[in-house]
Design an enzyme around this catalytic site. Structure first.
Site, short mmCIF file in Angstrom:
data_model
loop_
_atom_site.label_atom_id
_atom_site.label_comp_id
_atom_site.label_asym_id
_atom_site.label_seq_id
_atom_site.Cartn_x
_atom_site.Cartn_y
_atom_site.Cartn_z
N PRO A 27 0.82 -1.21 0.00
CA PRO A 27 0.00 0.00 0.00
C PRO A 27 0.86 1.26 0.00
CG PRO A 27 0.06 -1.02 2.18
CD PRO A 27 0.71 -1.97 1.24
N GLY A 59 -3.56 3.85 1.14
CA GLY A 59 -4.47 4.03 2.26
C GLY A 59 -5.71 4.79 1.80
N GLN A 107 -6.73 -0.62 1.11
CA GLN A 107 -6.21 -0.52 2.48
C GLN A 107 -7.03 0.52 3.22
OE1 GLN A 107 -2.60 1.54 3.72
NE2 GLN A 107 -1.98 -0.26 4.90
N HIS A 189 -5.18 -0.93 7.77
CA HIS A 189 -3.93 -0.28 8.15
C HIS A 189 -3.86 -0.22 9.68
CE1 HIS A 189 -0.39 2.01 8.09
NE2 HIS A 189 -0.65 2.88 7.12
N GLY A 190 -3.10 -1.15 10.24
CA GLY A 190 -2.95 -1.17 11.70
C GLY A 190 -1.55 -0.79 12.13
N HIS A 192 2.24 1.95 11.73
CA HIS A 192 2.92 3.23 11.48
C HIS A 192 2.41 4.41 12.31
CE1 HIS A 192 3.69 1.43 7.19
NE2 HIS A 192 4.26 0.73 8.15
N TYR A 194 -0.78 5.23 13.05
CA TYR A 194 -2.13 5.71 12.75
C TYR A 194 -3.14 5.09 13.72
CZ TYR A 194 -0.03 7.61 8.49
OH TYR A 194 0.75 8.31 7.61
C1 LIG Z 1 5.15 7.00 -1.24
C2 LIG Z 1 4.85 5.98 -0.18
C3 LIG Z 1 3.59 5.96 0.41
C4 LIG Z 1 3.29 4.98 1.38
N1 LIG Z 1 2.01 4.94 1.89
C5 LIG Z 1 1.64 3.91 2.68
C6 LIG Z 1 0.28 3.71 3.04
O1 LIG Z 1 -0.64 4.42 2.60
N2 LIG Z 1 -0.01 2.67 3.87
C7 LIG Z 1 0.96 1.83 4.35
O2 LIG Z 1 0.65 0.91 5.11
N3 LIG Z 1 2.26 1.99 4.00
C8 LIG Z 1 2.62 2.97 3.17
N4 LIG Z 1 3.91 3.06 2.72
C9 LIG Z 1 4.89 2.01 3.11
C10 LIG Z 1 4.97 0.90 2.03
O3 LIG Z 1 3.77 0.15 1.97
C11 LIG Z 1 6.11 -0.08 2.31
O4 LIG Z 1 5.87 -0.76 3.52
C12 LIG Z 1 7.47 0.59 2.38
O5 LIG Z 1 7.64 1.48 1.29
C13 LIG Z 1 8.61 -0.43 2.40
O6 LIG Z 1 8.58 -1.20 1.23
P1 LIG Z 1 9.66 -0.90 0.03
O7 LIG Z 1 11.00 -0.91 0.69
O8 LIG Z 1 9.46 -2.05 -0.91
O9 LIG Z 1 9.34 0.42 -0.54
C14 LIG Z 1 4.27 4.04 1.79
C15 LIG Z 1 5.54 4.09 1.20
C16 LIG Z 1 5.82 5.03 0.22
C17 LIG Z 1 7.19 5.01 -0.43
#
Ligand SMILES: Cc1cc2nc3c(=O)[nH]c(=O)nc-3n(C[C@H](O)[C@H](O)[C@H](O)COP(=O)(O)O)c2cc1C
Length: 385
Positions: A27, A59, A107, A189-190, A192, A194
């Site tokens: 997500p 999200g 999500q 989404h549980g 980070h 939030y």
């Molecule tokens: C631009 C961006 C937006 C993100 N928004 C969300 C989100 O809305 N919900 C969530 O659970 N994680 C969010 N994340 C975290 C990602 O889901 C993921 O856990 C994180 O980027 C690590 O994975 P990666 O190393 O493959 O990028 C976001 C990450 C990025 C880069």
């Protein structure tokens, strides 16, 4: 196909979910849905990634007036899951992904203490915080100094029992509407820092009523929420629940110091009806507890007996916050092979990939065909390609 990546391309089936491969688009909030409504560009963005086994959308705000804020926490133009226009927009997204053979879950998101008052779709509405606080102010937080000043330091009041129940009902309604427009399951989404995490974490939950207490007591909100969603969507659809040790309020925070504590946290949430635990880490290869190589998703699977999903730096050599600092990250195939080997050993069942797939819609095909992977450029956060 490179034999080392074969495990990633095995099918996966659970209840009504049937995935062609184990790669999950993680997500990622994008902010391209003015007035909360995803348009044709959002549908095209997800369609281009339909060869992921599963897409988990960005999200999506639930049906509660304080679910979404604006700028400080990436919520500008975030989509929501209520109202005719947004639900029609989501139906177009789902239809496009399904027509290409893909599988997609939304999500569901409530920003909780992270929401900036005076912003988002309902700027006049007060933010809701389990205990009125944003969290400890003396930690390494992943927010800007301006945000810290305007959001974190402003005291609020604890939510009333009625307000807690209202948020749970908002999740349940949005889950039902999501299933009605055709989504293949629900992701919650549980993590980070939030709303759901605000109840799980002692740094934001100081309540002594039925929504607080020790590790187990603090799970009451998440468990009740999962039960409410399950009631609305029925027995078949899969519920995916994301959790994390780290919080934006405190990157070194831990929900659980030991496997036993993690069992106390996840056990009641599993019993409430979760099918897949998504253990959010910045680096998937970091062992969670001393004395074992298992990562967070590995422990979730071992402790609950449920399926699990890992994430964190797959295909890239720096993590989500580290690449922000340097403007990007080099690509690597080496850790794709490593995550595939751990998948094959059964440590977890699914592999989340975030930035690499946001940047490159051809990522799954490149891995399968053995093509060179592209380096990640932080500027891709600003476009929807
Ligand atoms: C631009 C961006 C937006 C993100 N928004 C969300 C989100 O809305 N919900 C969530 O659970 N994680 C969010 N994340 C975290 C990602 O889901 C993921 O856990 C994180 O980027 C690590 O994975 P990666 O190393 O493959 O990028 C976001 C990450 C990025 C880069």
């Amino acid at each position: 196909m490179n034999p080392a990546i074969v495990p990633l391309f095995q099918p996966f089936a659970l209840r009504s979910l049937a995935l062609a491969n184990r790669i999950v688009m993680a997500p990622m909030t994008r902010g391209f849905s003015p007035n909360g409504v995803p348009g044709e560009d959002v549908a095209a963005y997800y369609l281009r990634r339909a060869d992921c086994g599963l897409i988990i959308t960005e999200g999506v705000g639930v049906d509660h007036p304080a679910a979404l804020g604006g700028s400080g926490v990436d919520g500008d133009n975030a989509p929501h899951m209520y109202g005719k226009a947004a639900l029609e927009g989501w139906r177009r997204v789902v239809d496009a992904v399904h027509a290409a053979g893909g599988v997609i879950m939304p999500q569901l998101w409530h920003q909780g203490v992270m929401r900036e008052m005076g912003t988002g779709p309902n700027p006049d509405v007060e933010s809701v915080r389990p205990s009125g606080i944003w969290g400890p102010l003396d930690r390494t937080a992943m927010v800007s100094p301006a945000y810290l000043e305007s959001v974190a330091q402003k005291p609020g009041r604890a939510m009333t029992d009625e307000e807690v129940v209202d948020v749970i009902e908002g999740f349940a309604r949005s889950a039902r509407w999501a299933m009605e427009v055709g989504f293949d399951g629900i992701a919650i989404h549980g993590a980070h820092g939030y709303m759901v995490d605000d109840f799980l974490w002692a740094g934001t939950n100081r309540r002594t009523d039925r929504w607080g207490g020790d590790h187990r007591g603090r799970t009451a909100f998440a468990a009740e929420l999962v039960r409410a969603v399950r009631r609305e969507i029925g027995a078949e659809p899969v519920i995916n629940f994301r959790f994390s040790q780290w919080k934006q309020q405190d990157v070194r925070a831990r929900l659980a110091e030991t496997p036993q504590q993690l069992e106390e946290v996840l056990g009641p949430i599993a019993d409430a009806g979760v099918d897949i635990f998504d253990g959010s880490q910045r680096y998937f290869d970091k062992p969670e507890f001393e004395g074992s190589p298992l990562n967070l998703a590995g422990w979730a699977k071992k402790l609950t007996g449920k399926a699990s999903q890992t994430v964190g730096g797959v295909g890239l050599n720096s993590g989500v916050y580290d690449s922000r600092a340097t403007g990007g990250s080099a690509a690597t195939m080496e850790n794709v092979e490593k995550v595939a080997a751990r998948l094959e050993r059964g440590e977890f069942d699914l592999v989340g990939v975030g930035r690499a797939i946001m940047h490159d819609p051809r990522w799954v095909r490149r891995v399968r065909e053995g093509e060179d992977l592209l380096p990640f450029d932080e500027s891709s956060r600003l476009v929807l390609t």
